[in-house]
Design an enzyme around this catalytic site. Structure first.
Site, short mmCIF file in Angstrom:
data_model
loop_
_atom_site.label_atom_id
_atom_site.label_comp_id
_atom_site.label_asym_id
_atom_site.label_seq_id
_atom_site.Cartn_x
_atom_site.Cartn_y
_atom_site.Cartn_z
N ALA A 1 0.81 -1.12 0.12
CA ALA A 1 0.10 -0.04 -0.07
C ALA A 1 0.96 1.31 -0.13
O ALA A 1 1.79 1.25 0.77
CB ALA A 1 -0.82 0.04 1.24
N LYS B 1 6.44 -2.75 -6.91
CA LYS B 1 6.75 -2.82 -8.36
C LYS B 1 6.10 -3.73 -9.22
O LYS B 1 5.53 -3.55 -10.15
CB LYS B 1 8.24 -2.92 -8.36
CG LYS B 1 8.87 -1.60 -8.01
CD LYS B 1 10.55 -1.69 -8.29
CE LYS B 1 11.09 -0.37 -8.03
NZ LYS B 1 10.91 0.61 -8.37
N GLU C 1 12.31 -6.72 -5.47
CA GLU C 1 11.55 -6.16 -4.12
C GLU C 1 11.25 -7.56 -3.22
O GLU C 1 11.38 -7.58 -2.19
CB GLU C 1 10.21 -5.50 -4.43
CG GLU C 1 10.57 -4.22 -4.93
CD GLU C 1 9.39 -3.25 -4.89
OE1 GLU C 1 9.51 -1.79 -4.77
OE2 GLU C 1 8.13 -3.85 -5.32
N LEU D 1 15.84 5.89 -19.37
CA LEU D 1 16.76 7.20 -19.11
C LEU D 1 15.84 8.49 -18.58
O LEU D 1 16.23 9.60 -18.96
CB LEU D 1 17.32 7.48 -20.41
CG LEU D 1 18.38 6.16 -20.80
CD1 LEU D 1 18.92 6.41 -22.32
CD2 LEU D 1 19.44 6.11 -19.81
N GLY E 1 14.07 8.88 -22.31
CA GLY E 1 13.53 7.81 -23.16
C GLY E 1 14.35 6.66 -22.93
O GLY E 1 14.31 6.20 -21.56
N ASP F 1 7.55 0.99 -13.85
CA ASP F 1 6.64 0.15 -13.70
C ASP F 1 5.76 0.15 -15.06
O ASP F 1 5.31 -0.92 -15.66
CB ASP F 1 5.79 0.13 -12.51
CG ASP F 1 6.55 -0.05 -11.32
OD1 ASP F 1 7.75 -0.65 -11.33
OD2 ASP F 1 6.26 0.43 -10.16
N ARG G 1 -0.20 11.74 -14.67
CA ARG G 1 -1.29 11.72 -13.66
C ARG G 1 -0.56 11.20 -12.16
O ARG G 1 0.47 10.68 -12.05
CB ARG G 1 -1.87 10.36 -14.06
CG ARG G 1 -2.80 10.36 -15.50
CD ARG G 1 -3.11 9.03 -15.95
NE ARG G 1 -3.95 9.29 -17.13
CZ ARG G 1 -4.35 8.31 -18.01
NH1 ARG G 1 -4.17 7.06 -17.56
NH2 ARG G 1 -5.05 8.44 -19.20
N GLY H 1 -0.23 9.18 -8.57
CA GLY H 1 -0.18 7.86 -8.32
C GLY H 1 0.45 6.85 -9.17
O GLY H 1 1.29 7.13 -10.00
#
Length: 310
Positions: free
Chosen positions: A12, A40, A144, A225, A229, A257, A290, A292
């Site tokens: 979370a 991730k 992770e 990068l 890009g 991600d 956006r 989040g």
């Protein structure tokens, strides 16, 4: 159509926006707070499922959760995006959480992850999903969750002829034998430097780092990068794919991600690998407009429309 299978963690995200980070012992007032889904692997699964929307493709996500309110957020997030959960419930631990600081002026971030149950993802959890992994078009993992689980999943996928992607984040020491299991390794600049010992601040430096990764046995390097890009490099070609901008940058937290999820989808659909990198760049370019992480992932229609603009 064969599925995409992703191994990773859900946490979370507790995201705080402020003008700066506090110093040790200092308390400052922030500008906003958001609780939402992260991790991730989970973010990549959401990105992939969203990028498959309307195509008939499927994304499966292997992880561990506790039995708590954060686990409910995970399941609701996956249901909305169309991710197929492959979950081991762990009543002895908790669903993970992440502290995310976002610098208000730039959208840059700093993150602390406490993986909880997902930090206990085991080789046994992976073996229990062996048939699913072997059935995949593309398998993706990160660092992770415990590395032994990631290694075993890569071994299973490679043994079945499944295309493998390792996103080596967060950066960690990896031996050549593990890197040799990877058709694609997708570090950002700092992760590439951690793996190779070489700085990555320019495209030319990224090429040298990619060569170092190739020398260690990876099939191809895709170094993301940021605003420059991504660089794709294998033993026969090297291509710089410029950033694909979709508007002002709001937050960069989920950009990597988004790229990995989009890249995996494009590969699973048989796109040429450079086109797949471009598809990943378009996915990331939309996501950063956006706030989040998982909630910022674009739909397939949005990605196709952006690519159609050139």
């Amino acid at each position: 159509m064969k599925p995409i299978v992703i191994l990773g963690i859900f946490v979370a995200d507790t995201a705080y926006r402020a003008d700066r980070q506090p110093k040790m012992g200092e308390t400052i007032l922030g500008n906003s707070f958001v609780l939402g889904p992260g991790g991730k692997g989970s973010n990549q699964a959401v990105a992939a499922a969203m990028a498959q929307s309307g195509t008939g493709g499927r994304t499966h996500f292997i992880t561990r959760l506790g039995r708590d309110a954060f686990a409910d957020i995970a399941r609701a997030t996956w249901a909305k995006a169309g991710v197929h959960p492959e979950v081991t419930e762990d009543a002895e631990s908790y669903t993970g959480a992440a502290y995310i600081f976002i610098e208000n002026a730039t959208g840059n971030n700093a993150i602390i992850v406490a993986p909880g149950a997902a930090g206990r993802v085991s080789v046994e959890d992976v073996e229990a999903r062996r048939e699913l992994i072997e059935s995949a078009a593309t398998f993706v993992t990160q660092l992770e969750q415990p590395i032994p689980a990631a290694r075993r999943a890569l071994e299973i996928a490679r043994g079945a002829g499944v295309r493998t992607i390792l996103n080596p984040a967060p950066a960690a020491p990896l031996d050549d034998a593990m890197l040799a299991l990877c058709d694609f390794v997708t570090p950002n600049e700092s992760e590439a430097e951690a793996l190779t010992g070489l700085p990555v601040t320019t495209i030319e430096e990224a090429e040298r780092a990619a060569d170092a990764l190739l020398a260690r046995g990876v099939g191809a390097a895709v170094i993301t990068l940021g605003g420059n890009g991504a660089l794709y490099r294998d033993k026969s070609r090297s291509v710089h794919v410029p950033v694909i901008s979709s508007g002002p940058v709001v937050e960069t937290t989920g950009a990597g991600d988004a790229f990995n999820g989009g890249f995996a989808v494009a590969l699973s659909e048989g796109m040429d690998v450079v086109d797949a990198v471009r598809f990943g760049c378009a996915t990331a370019g939309i996501s950063v407009t956006r706030p989040g992480t998982a909630p910022a992932m674009p739909s397939r229609a949005e990605i196709d429309a952006r690519l159609a603009q050139g």
